[in-house]
Design a protein around this motif. Structure first.
Motif, PDB file in Angstrom:
ATOM      1  N   ASP A 283      42.261  24.869  26.805  1.00 15.78           N
ATOM      2  CA  ASP A 283      41.375  26.029  26.986  1.00 15.78           C
ATOM      3  C   ASP A 283      39.948  25.767  26.526  1.00 15.78           C
ATOM      4  O   ASP A 283      39.062  26.579  26.771  1.00 15.78           O
ATOM      5  CB  ASP A 283      41.883  27.232  26.164  1.00 15.78           C
ATOM      6  CG  ASP A 283      43.201  27.772  26.647  1.00 15.78           C
ATOM      7  OD1 ASP A 283      43.471  27.697  27.853  1.00 15.78           O
ATOM      8  OD2 ASP A 283      43.956  28.290  25.792  1.00 15.78           O
TER       9      ASP A 283
ATOM     10  N   ARG B  26      37.030  25.831  29.094  1.00 15.01           N
ATOM     11  CA  ARG B  26      36.855  27.191  29.617  1.00 15.01           C
ATOM     12  C   ARG B  26      36.203  28.093  28.570  1.00 15.01           C
ATOM     13  O   ARG B  26      35.349  28.914  28.890  1.00 15.01           O
ATOM     14  CB  ARG B  26      38.222  27.739  30.052  1.00 15.01           C
ATOM     15  CG  ARG B  26      38.182  28.996  30.849  1.00 15.01           C
ATOM     16  CD  ARG B  26      39.534  29.297  31.482  1.00 15.01           C
ATOM     17  NE  ARG B  26      40.615  29.470  30.533  1.00 15.01           N
ATOM     18  CZ  ARG B  26      40.934  30.628  29.959  1.00 15.01           C
ATOM     19  NH1 ARG B  26      40.254  31.719  30.246  1.00 15.01           N
ATOM     20  NH2 ARG B  26      41.938  30.702  29.113  1.00 15.01           N
TER      21      ARG B  26
ATOM     22  N   ALA C 264      32.534  27.155  28.384  1.00 14.79           N
ATOM     23  CA  ALA C 264      31.851  27.628  29.593  1.00 14.79           C
ATOM     24  C   ALA C 264      31.601  29.136  29.525  1.00 14.79           C
ATOM     25  O   ALA C 264      30.531  29.615  29.925  1.00 14.79           O
ATOM     26  CB  ALA C 264      32.674  27.274  30.833  1.00 14.79           C
ATOM     27  N   ALA C 265      32.565  29.902  29.003  1.00 16.62           N
ATOM     28  CA  ALA C 265      32.405  31.356  28.886  1.00 16.62           C
ATOM     29  C   ALA C 265      31.252  31.692  27.946  1.00 16.62           C
ATOM     30  O   ALA C 265      30.425  32.564  28.238  1.00 16.62           O
ATOM     31  CB  ALA C 265      33.702  32.001  28.404  1.00 16.62           C
TER      32      ALA C 265
ATOM     33  N   GLU D   2      27.941  30.720  29.595  1.00 16.72           N
ATOM     34  CA  GLU D   2      27.589  31.701  30.629  1.00 16.72           C
ATOM     35  C   GLU D   2      26.907  32.925  30.016  1.00 16.72           C
ATOM     36  O   GLU D   2      25.977  33.484  30.584  1.00 16.72           O
ATOM     37  CB  GLU D   2      28.858  32.135  31.365  1.00 16.72           C
ATOM     38  CG  GLU D   2      28.666  33.210  32.402  1.00 16.72           C
ATOM     39  CD  GLU D   2      30.000  33.662  32.973  1.00 16.72           C
ATOM     40  OE1 GLU D   2      30.384  34.822  32.736  1.00 16.72           O
ATOM     41  OE2 GLU D   2      30.657  32.837  33.635  1.00 16.72           O
TER      42      GLU D   2
ATOM     43  N   HIS E 149      37.066  36.867  29.778  1.00 20.76           N
ATOM     44  CA  HIS E 149      37.575  35.601  30.302  1.00 20.76           C
ATOM     45  C   HIS E 149      39.027  35.345  29.879  1.00 20.76           C
ATOM     46  O   HIS E 149      39.483  34.208  29.893  1.00 20.76           O
ATOM     47  CB  HIS E 149      36.665  34.448  29.849  1.00 20.76           C
ATOM     48  CG  HIS E 149      35.379  34.396  30.602  1.00 20.76           C
ATOM     49  ND1 HIS E 149      35.222  33.695  31.771  1.00 20.76           N
ATOM     50  CD2 HIS E 149      34.177  34.996  30.359  1.00 20.76           C
ATOM     51  CE1 HIS E 149      33.983  33.840  32.221  1.00 20.76           C
ATOM     52  NE2 HIS E 149      33.330  34.633  31.374  1.00 20.76           N
TER      53      HIS E 149
END
Length: 151
Positions: free
Chosen positions: A91, A94, A97-98, A101, A139
């Motif tokens: 994870d 991810r 990236a969250a 973002e 997310h």
């Protein structure tokens, strides 16, 4: 007259204690031993050291009791709120990236020692904890509160 409504303990954020100490042999052992004799369990730990001093960052299962012990034993400390999230190694990309973002900077992060419900968890120090928690939940990450990690 306005009365303050106390939030249920379930909503309390995870507290990190940062203990400042001379960088001396046995000082970490003294601190961990003090907590152990009083039934305070260290759940996460990170030590930053220099030649002369150290900062011991930790999360415990009973911040109120730990705070009293630190004061009574003259350990200088500060406290701050952490975002704590369940995330395993698959994870991690991810998760990063969250946060990217949402344009959230990570000051530092570290893993917890125990894993409630068998899931790895990590504590993150971020610029904006509220935005970070909202972003992570959006997310599909599970964020944890103090009640979730306390015994």
């Amino acid at each position: 007259m306005v009365t303050e409504i106390e939030r249920p303990p379930r909503d309390d954020p995870v507290i990190q204690l940062s203990v400042f100490t001379p960088n001396r042999l046995g000082r970490l052992s003294d601190l961990i031993g003090l907590f152990a004799t009083e039934g305070v369990h260290v759940l996460a730990l990170m030590v930053l050291d220099t030649t002369d001093s150290a900062i011991i960052r930790m999360v415990v299962d009973d911040p109120d009791r730990a705070r009293k012990l630190l004061v009574s034993e003259n350990f200088p400390f500060t406290e701050s709120k952490l975002v704590v999230v369940e995330a395993n190694s698959t994870d991690l990309a991810r998760l990063m990236a969250a946060l990217l973002e949402a344009e959230l900077n990570i000051n530092y992060l570290y893993s917890f020692i125990p894993q409630p419900n068998g899931n790895p968890i990590m504590g993150l120090s971020l610029e904006d904890n509220e935005l970070a928690e909202q972003t992570l939940r959006r997310h599909q990450f599970r964020t944890l509160r103090q009640a979730d990690i306390s015994r």
